[in-house]
Design an enzyme around this catalytic site. Structure first.
Site, PDB file in Angstrom:
ATOM      1  N   HIS A 311     -16.209  15.069   4.866  1.00 16.72           N
ATOM      2  CA  HIS A 311     -14.771  14.974   5.091  1.00 16.72           C
ATOM      3  C   HIS A 311     -14.158  14.084   4.027  1.00 16.72           C
ATOM      4  O   HIS A 311     -14.759  13.088   3.608  1.00 16.72           O
ATOM      5  CB  HIS A 311     -14.477  14.391   6.482  1.00 16.72           C
ATOM      6  CG  HIS A 311     -13.069  14.607   6.950  1.00 16.72           C
ATOM      7  ND1 HIS A 311     -12.040  13.783   6.565  1.00 16.72           N
ATOM      8  CD2 HIS A 311     -12.519  15.558   7.765  1.00 16.72           C
ATOM      9  CE1 HIS A 311     -10.913  14.212   7.130  1.00 16.72           C
ATOM     10  NE2 HIS A 311     -11.179  15.278   7.855  1.00 16.72           N
ATOM     11  N   ASP A 369     -14.264  20.657  11.884  1.00 15.12           N
ATOM     12  CA  ASP A 369     -13.944  22.048  11.540  1.00 15.12           C
ATOM     13  C   ASP A 369     -15.145  22.965  11.772  1.00 15.12           C
ATOM     14  O   ASP A 369     -14.986  24.112  12.181  1.00 15.12           O
ATOM     15  CB  ASP A 369     -13.494  22.141  10.082  1.00 15.12           C
ATOM     16  CG  ASP A 369     -12.228  21.355   9.829  1.00 15.12           C
ATOM     17  OD1 ASP A 369     -11.286  21.506  10.614  1.00 15.12           O
ATOM     18  OD2 ASP A 369     -12.187  20.577   8.860  1.00 15.12           O
TER      19      ASP A 369
END
Length: 436
Positions: A311, A369
């Site tokens: 991330h 995600d």
């Protein structure tokens, strides 16, 4: 909003033998901030910060992220505590008002949202203007932007009562608008909301009920989707939130500001990340092909990248991923779909990423995600609806940020500066003198 910024010191800058001082502010959490609002006035120079990654554009009391520690707080509360113990509307109240509601406040808020879920009857005709194969996010941008044409009584941003009505309307109507976008894309009749259902169950029913029979939401599935909504509600000053604030700084009505946020969220580098992660799983296709893709991911010269791992903000484990991983596995068990090839690929990739020395060393852990994409696929949503669900959840954060901006006495219309590197000033040359 009352500002809590108080100088705790000063920093000096010397340019051409001239030294100027700027106040230093301390945050509740996070790094110190140099107040450079007077930089241009005092020095005649700007700062250069592409992407504004080292610039605080506002003061906010809503959300805090510490990427190095893997921390995400909503109004001071850790995200995992809220996702495990609360529900969507309670967290929405928290983001909007700063505190968790008592029983009376909760009942009032739930009632207000529930009774705003219907949309204007003429809005249904708006959908028929889109092609059936239009991306649902394109429909969302258009429909939400058009709300100001249907609800004239809640567009005055200087009236606190109208701002409150607009806030409740958007939170309440977003699931209805999103479900209608989904139904339109698959050629089914719209399903209207019901006041006896909770927020997330109502949305699931509007998406999956059909005229021939009603839909009863599985508790495990609704709980997982509710967690997804909570985990996506706000994430500090990201691209879409900054877009909402920038649009709002001009005095635009709240519906237009949220439509702008939806458009920004649509980008694959932002809200489309879970869709990209699922597309990657489909590209890999089967478990026996994973090793070759892992090698490609480790090769710096290979363009292939593992989507849904690591991330930009979290240099440690994404705190939302911990909650989402648990919910994901609960959904797969409840539906009994672990044997589906795509999900087998996902589970094997997860195992490798959590054990492989390369991924562990580089902290390329599965992020939210990765897990939300798998979960939404298992719940029955097509990939082009993933970002729509993200927008539904993020609407609460956008509205909270917009409201905070409106009430901030230090807020000004957004006007980033630039470093101009084009041609120097020059005189116009007549066409016949320019040569052939």
């Amino acid at each position: 909003m009352k500002s809590d910024l108080n100088p705790s010191g000063a920093v000096s800058l010397t340019q051409n033998d001239k030294t100027v001082e700027f106040p230093v502010f301390k945050a509740t959490h996070g790094p110190d901030v140099f107040d450079i609002r007077s930089l241009y006035k005092q020095t005649g120079a700007f700062t250069f910060d592409p992407g504004f990654t080292s610039t605080a554009s506002c003061e906010s009391k809503i959300t805090f992220i510490d990427g190095d520690e893997g921390t995400l707080l909503y109004r001071g509360y850790p995200i995992d505590q809220l996702a495990e113990n609360s529900d969507f509307l309670e967290v929405a109240y928290l983001l909007l008002n700063g505190e968790l509601p008592n029983r009376d406040q909760r009942d009032w808020f739930d009632s207000s949202i529930t009774r705003h879920t219907m949309v204007h009857e003429q809005l249904k005709n708006f959908y028929s203007g889109f092609r059936r194969d239009a991306h649902p996010m394109a429909i969302m941008v258009g429909v939400v932007g058009a709300l100001s044409a249907f609800y004239h009584d809640s567009t005055d941003i200087n009236d606190p009562k109208q701002r409150l009505i607009a806030t409740h309307r958007m939170i309440a109507k977003m699931p209805t608008i999103a479900a209608m976008a989904y139904k339109y894309s698959i050629g089914q009749a719209f399903v209207f909301p019901r006041n006896d259902l909770d927020y997330t169950s109502n949305f699931m029913r509007m998406c999956f009920a059909v005229g021939a029979e009603d839909y009863e939401c599985n508790t495990v599935l609704c709980d997982a989707l509710d967690k997804i909504f909570i985990l996506h509600m706000d994430h500090e000053q990201n691209a879409s939130t900054s877009t909402v604030r920038l649009a709002g700084s001009s005095g635009a009505n709240p519906f237009a500001c949220i439509a702008a946020g939806i458009a920004s969220l649509w980008g694959p580098a932002h809200g489309g990340a879970n869709e990209a992660a699922l597309n990657m799983l489909e590209e890999i296709g089967s478990v026996d092909r994973i090793p070759e893709y892992i090698e490609c991911a480790k090769d710096k010269n290979d363009p292939f990248r593992l989507m849904g791992f690591g991330h930009r903000v979290y240099k440690n484990y994404d705190p939302r991923a911990t909650v989402m991983r648990k919910a994901c596995h609960e959904v797969l068990d409840a539906l009994g779909v672990r044997d589906e090839p795509l999900l087998q690929v996902a589970m094997e990739l997860e195992r490798i990423a959590l054990e492989d020395e390369y991924f562990v060393e580089k902290k390329l852990y599965p992020n939210i995600d990765f897990y939300s994409g798998i979960t939404l696929r298992a719940l029955g949503f097509p990939t082009d609806m993933f970002t729509v669900l993200f927008a539904l959840a993020r609407t609460v954060g956008w509205i909270a940020q917009w409201s905070e901006m409106i009430e901030d006495p230090n807020q000004k219309i957004g006007r980033p500066r630039q470093v101009y590197t084009g041609a120097p000033k020059r005189d116009y040359i007549a066409l016949h003198k320019r040569g052939s």
